[in-house]
Design an enzyme around this catalytic site. Structure first.
Site, short mmCIF file in Angstrom:
data_model
loop_
_atom_site.label_atom_id
_atom_site.label_comp_id
_atom_site.label_asym_id
_atom_site.label_seq_id
_atom_site.Cartn_x
_atom_site.Cartn_y
_atom_site.Cartn_z
N LEU A 213 0.78 -1.14 -0.23
CA LEU A 213 -0.07 -0.07 0.04
C LEU A 213 0.62 1.17 0.10
O LEU A 213 1.39 1.27 0.76
CB LEU A 213 -0.78 0.07 1.16
CG LEU A 213 -1.91 -1.13 1.30
CD1 LEU A 213 -2.22 -0.38 2.89
CD2 LEU A 213 -3.07 -0.50 0.42
N ASP A 214 0.89 2.49 -0.63
CA ASP A 214 1.29 3.58 -0.70
C ASP A 214 0.67 3.99 0.39
O ASP A 214 0.44 3.96 1.18
CB ASP A 214 1.18 4.47 -2.16
CG ASP A 214 -0.45 4.97 -1.95
OD1 ASP A 214 -1.06 4.38 -1.41
OD2 ASP A 214 -0.35 4.84 -3.35
N ALA A 215 2.11 4.92 0.81
CA ALA A 215 1.90 5.75 2.14
C ALA A 215 0.62 6.74 2.50
O ALA A 215 -0.27 6.88 3.33
CB ALA A 215 2.84 7.53 1.72
N ARG B 52 -6.98 5.59 -8.16
CA ARG B 52 -7.93 7.28 -7.85
C ARG B 52 -7.69 7.62 -9.73
O ARG B 52 -8.63 8.24 -9.40
CB ARG B 52 -6.58 7.82 -7.17
CG ARG B 52 -5.57 7.74 -6.26
CD ARG B 52 -5.00 8.18 -5.35
NE ARG B 52 -4.92 8.30 -4.33
CZ ARG B 52 -3.66 7.26 -3.17
NH1 ARG B 52 -2.81 6.47 -4.76
NH2 ARG B 52 -3.29 6.89 -2.65
N SER C 140 -2.66 5.72 1.54
CA SER C 140 -4.02 4.16 1.35
C SER C 140 -3.46 4.13 2.94
O SER C 140 -2.48 3.82 3.53
CB SER C 140 -3.68 3.47 0.32
OG SER C 140 -3.85 4.31 -0.68
#
Length: 332
Positions: free
Chosen positions: A101-103, A240, A105
């Site tokens: 997961l990116d920062a 997104r 999320s």
């Protein structure tokens, strides 16, 4: 003979999941868990030091011994085996990370310890789907499709209704279903394709473009709306962008306010450990529960249809989201 720390490590080997709050990089989550697990392992009771026999010299009077010395046997601990000399029993432990997961999320992040890293690779080789909750806002377009990006366009949204939004979602879902069949590399007229579709095994053969297998609106209050998404091979940036494209299809604009993963294969938010439980004892309990759940599902599938007894099933249960801000403060 295995030490208490080694026995504890063997119970740690397996898969578990944690809740990653937004604003925290997944590497920081992994490093925090590695540190906590090392502390838990090295705090396990140590074995008693081994004993060795030594002959000790005692001075005595010349009347008792000709040379004034006497020897006596004594059992003493081997100081070279003392923890203060050897250091901690475990100095490194490898924690593997599943689909990241990116920062920006939050949500379910699957981790593995020891031989669980191989099980992690096998899990993602079975084409598991993931579930997300996307929060969007109409009226704004940004350069990175998120609400924190640079605003590049503003538009009206008063003409958008939930009926129109549902039609756009149905159109996107239908287009992705066609892509799912195209990447499956299975003859759609065959019995094999029918059986795979019935058991939910139909999916892309290997790596493919992101595919949305399910898409629906669960909350609509303009300009805000919330979507539930089931997908394969996705990235958070792609999700997104999906919100952005939905706004364009509705002759408006939209930006994504939040991405939260609610399910990753068999792991759900209900199984995720929040930051207060990132310790060895809770991780052991989570791994034990996962194995117990997997064995129950395996037995159920074996009775139901032996031909598909190795299929991983997934559950979708509710979860109340923990405050991300409080979690960020604790981790830092």
């Amino acid at each position: 003979m295995a030490t208490p720390a080694l026995r504890m490590f063997r119970r740690l080997e397996g898969l578990f999941c944690v809740y990653k709050p937004s604003g925290v990089h997944w590497k920081l989550v992994r490093d925090s868990i590695e540190t906590n697990l090392l502390k838990g392992l090295n705090s396990a009771p140590s074995q008693p030091l081994p004993q060795e026999v030594r002959f000790l010299v005692h001075p005595v009077s010349e009347t008792e011994a000709p040379k004034g010395l006497a020897l006596s046997a004594a059992s003493l601990p081997v100081l070279s085996k003392h923890p203060l000399v050897t250091g901690p029993e475990f100095q490194h432990i490898r924690v593997g990370v599943g689909h990241r997961l990116d920062a920006s999320s939050s949500g379910v992040l699957v981790l593995a310890v020891g031989n669980g890293n191989k099980a992690l690779n096998d899990l993602y080789g079975t084409r598991v789907t993931r579930g997300y909750t996307l929060e969007g806002e109409f009226g704004t377009a940004t350069d990175d499709f998120s609400h924190t990006g640079r605003v590049v366009e503003r538009s009206t949204y008063g003409h958008i209704t939930q009926d129109k939004l549902d039609r756009v979602l149905a159109m996107l879902e239908g287009a992705n279903q066609k892509a799912l069949l195209m990447y499956s590399n299975v003859d759609m007229r065959s019995q094999e394709a029918y059986e795979m579709a019935v058991h939910g095994l139909l999916g892309p053969d290997g790596k493919s473009q992101p595919i949305l297998t399910g898409l629906r609106c669960v909350h609509f209050q303009p300009p805000n709306f919330t979507l539930e998404v089931q997908c394969l091979n996705e990235t958070q940036k792609y999700l997104r962008k999906v919100v952005h494209e939905i706004g364009l299809e509705l002759r408006s604009t939209a930006a994504c306010k939040g991405v939260r993963r609610t399910r990753d294969g068999p792991f759900t938010l209900q199984d995720a450990l929040i930051h207060h439980h990132w310790n060895a004892s809770d991780v052991i309990q989570a791994i034990r529960q996962y194995h117990s759940k997997k064995n129950q599902k395996y037995s159920h599938t074996q009775i139901k249809d032996p031909a598909f007894q190795s299929t991983e099933e997934s559950t979708t249960t509710g979860y109340n989201e923990t405050s991300d801000k409080a979690a960020v403060g604790t981790i830092k």
